[in-house]
Design an enzyme around this catalytic site. Structure first.
Site, mmCIF file in Angstrom:
data_model
loop_
_atom_site.group_PDB
_atom_site.id
_atom_site.type_symbol
_atom_site.label_atom_id
_atom_site.label_comp_id
_atom_site.label_asym_id
_atom_site.label_seq_id
_atom_site.Cartn_x
_atom_site.Cartn_y
_atom_site.Cartn_z
ATOM 1 C CG ASP A 1 14.380 11.899 -27.848
ATOM 2 O OD1 ASP A 1 15.123 10.906 -27.821
ATOM 3 O OD2 ASP A 1 14.730 13.035 -27.467
ATOM 4 N N GLY B 1 10.437 37.773 -26.506
ATOM 5 C CA GLY B 1 9.134 37.333 -27.010
ATOM 6 C C GLY B 1 8.104 37.224 -25.897
ATOM 7 C CB ILE C 1 7.199 29.792 -25.654
ATOM 8 C CG1 ILE C 1 6.568 28.686 -26.511
ATOM 9 C CG2 ILE C 1 8.511 29.295 -25.048
ATOM 10 C CD1 ILE C 1 7.378 28.296 -27.746
ATOM 11 C CB THR D 1 8.414 19.449 -30.316
ATOM 12 O OG1 THR D 1 9.425 19.530 -31.325
ATOM 13 C CG2 THR D 1 8.468 20.702 -29.449
ATOM 14 C CB CYS D 2 4.087 17.536 -27.994
ATOM 15 S SG CYS D 2 2.846 17.461 -26.707
ATOM 16 C CG HIS E 1 -24.935 26.934 -8.691
ATOM 17 N ND1 HIS E 1 -24.276 28.122 -8.933
ATOM 18 C CD2 HIS E 1 -25.331 26.964 -7.392
ATOM 19 C CE1 HIS E 1 -24.300 28.853 -7.817
ATOM 20 N NE2 HIS E 1 -24.926 28.166 -6.876
ATOM 21 C CB THR F 1 11.751 34.641 -31.436
ATOM 22 O OG1 THR F 1 12.814 33.677 -31.541
ATOM 23 C CG2 THR F 1 12.240 35.822 -30.640
ATOM 24 N N GLY F 2 9.124 32.059 -31.336
ATOM 25 C CA GLY F 2 8.342 31.232 -32.253
ATOM 26 C C GLY F 2 9.110 30.028 -32.767
#
Length: 480
Positions: free
Chosen positions: A39, A184, A188, A43-44, A459, A276-277
């Protein structure tokens, strides 16, 4: 147009990195092709940042609206709050489709040739693409590899995509199992624990290392645990390795002691998310044809993003960006690397400053950071002979946070004692992901806390949490 080539630049992978590189290359006058096997957006857009943020936005609203105590302090009372799981999932899918379409259209508008298929290097400056209609060969003066990464599934864990799954499947939110184990406690795992608990699931979070959130600054991890984990329906298990996971109903998880690898407990849960990454996609890219050896799957590159041969020499006209080079696995880092690679292709020397690239976890409240953690800064100080100091400021003293009734959180500023140079900033609290940019820009300029203490902040805003921290740091640096 370079003589004798089909394109000036061919890019393998149309994720955030490849897309950013293509757009920048066109602005530099190059003729560009981009090759994508799956696609557009990688991934993102399809399975990562974008759909997960859509789920976090919806589930976060549910959490806020169900927090009767918080609403009551603002003078608001609501009846019961209901949600439709399918509609929340559709919200994420709609956004993904829109952004994917926008990406594709932006490339078409710029006359970038989009080739659908699996691209691999056939030889220097030549790519073969396996398409639906057979094999196609193109030539390009320069080639950028941007194939990205996929979720890492440790040995012993079986995935079925329904009861045991990675973030790729979790973003579809096809079901809301009552009890979910999350393997994990990185960003994620944290983000999905936020989504699931807001929507009424119970969580068991399993971390192999001996502390939760091991990649975060220790002070931030401690506070985040107190706010994001302790009050929620989350049980935690640290120092335990998920040695074996068998999908089904129930899912069976064998937990082993991380040090001895002996099984100490067996869990039965409704579902399990393996967070797990991620690992690089570097197989079947034809790297061997140009003498490249990957290191733990990563493509070695130098600071200019040139791919390095086995002997460590850069390979002419071959570049690699994003997750596949393992420098920093973030979408915006891939984008920065893509722009740097194109600048170097055009003969303008450019390197990426990783110290100033921020990162964020979009939990409620958010976590963000830029630069070094305190332990890492102290290690550098020891090696280079300077002392490191840190200060903290808290959201509970910030007017805007008080007005919002969202006072959990802090900012931590790490700096050199001698020069006041900013080394790292870590924020946990409301809108931390937006607040970190000021610190990232300051680190990019190698600013000192002594200068930053005099910058004027609006502020009342949350940005004054950083203002307060810079002032404290400058005061401490000056010995006040």
């Amino acid at each position: 147009m370079t003589q004798g080539f089909d394109y000036d630049l061919a890019i393998i992978g149309a994720g955030v990195g490849g897309h950013g590189a293509a757009i920048h290359a066109v602005s530099c006058g190059l003729k560009v092709a981009i090759i994508e096997a799956a696609d557009m957006g990688g991934t993102c857009v399809n399975r990562g940042c974008i759909p997960s943020k859509a789920l976090l936005a919806a589930s976060g609203r549910v959490r806020d609206l169900r927090n009767a105590h918080h609403l009551k302090t603002l003078g608001i009372q609501l009846g019961s709050v209901d949600f439709d799981r399918g509609a929340i999932a559709n919200h994420a899918n709609t956004i993904v489709s829109k952004l994917r379409g926008d990406l594709t259209n932006s490339l078409k508008r710029l006359n970038v040739d989009v080739i659908q298929g699996w691209g691999k290097i056939a030889s220097a400056q030549k790519i073969t693409v396996e398409t639906d209609k057979g094999e196609k060969t193109i030539t390009a003066k320069d080639i950028i590899l941007a194939p990205g990464s996929i979720p890492f599934v440790p040995p012993g864990i079986e995935i079925d995509g329904k009861t045991v799954f990675t973030s790729d499947d979790a973003v579809r939110l096809e079901s809301l199992p009552k009890w979910i184990a999350i393997i994990g406690s990185g960003y994620i795992g944290l983000e999905f624990s936020d989504i699931y608990t807001a929507l009424g699931c119970e969580i068991t979070m399993i971390e192999a290392l001996d502390q939760l959130m091991p990649t975060f600054d220790p002070d931030i991890a401690k506070l985040a645990e107190r706010v994001l984990i302790a009050p929620r329906d989350i049980e935690t298990k640290v120092g335990l390795l998920a040695k074996k996971i068998i999908p089904g109903s129930p899912v069976i998880i064998e937990l082993a002691d991380f040090k001895t690898k002996e099984v100490v407990e067996v869990l039965e849960v409704d579902a399990c998310l393996v967070a797990t990454g991620r690992v690089p996609v570097s197989k079947n890219l034809g790297l061997e044809t140009v003498g490249v050896e990957t290191m733990r799957g990563y493509i070695p590159v130098n600071d200019k993003m040139q791919v390095l041969a086995a002997a460590g020499e850069p390979i002419a006209n071959l570049w690699a960006i994003g997750d596949v080079n393992g420098k920093m696995m973030l979408a915006h880092s891939a984008s920065a690397q893509g722009i740097a690679a194109v600048e170097n292709i055009c003969g303008r020397s450019r390197e990426v400053d990783y110290l100033s690239i921020p990162a964020a976890a979009f939990t409620h409240p958010e976590i963000s950071y830029v630069g070094m953690t305190e332990p890492a800064a102290k290690e550098l100080g020891k090696a280079e002979g300077f002392e490191v100091a840190s200060v903290k400021s808290y959201f509970k003293g910030n007017s805007k946070a008080i007005a919002e009734g969202e006072t959990d959180g802090m900012a931590k500023v790490i700096y050199r004692k001698d020069t006041g140079e900013l080394l790292g900033v870590h924020i946990f609290g409301l809108h931390a992901s937006d607040l970190i940019q000021e610190a990232a820009n300051a680190i990019a300029q190698r600013d000192s806390v002594n200068t930053l203490a005099f910058r004027v902040h609006t502020h009342p805003t949350l940005s004054e949490v950083l203002d307060e921290a810079f002032k404290r740091a400058a005061g401490a640096a000056a010995g006040h």
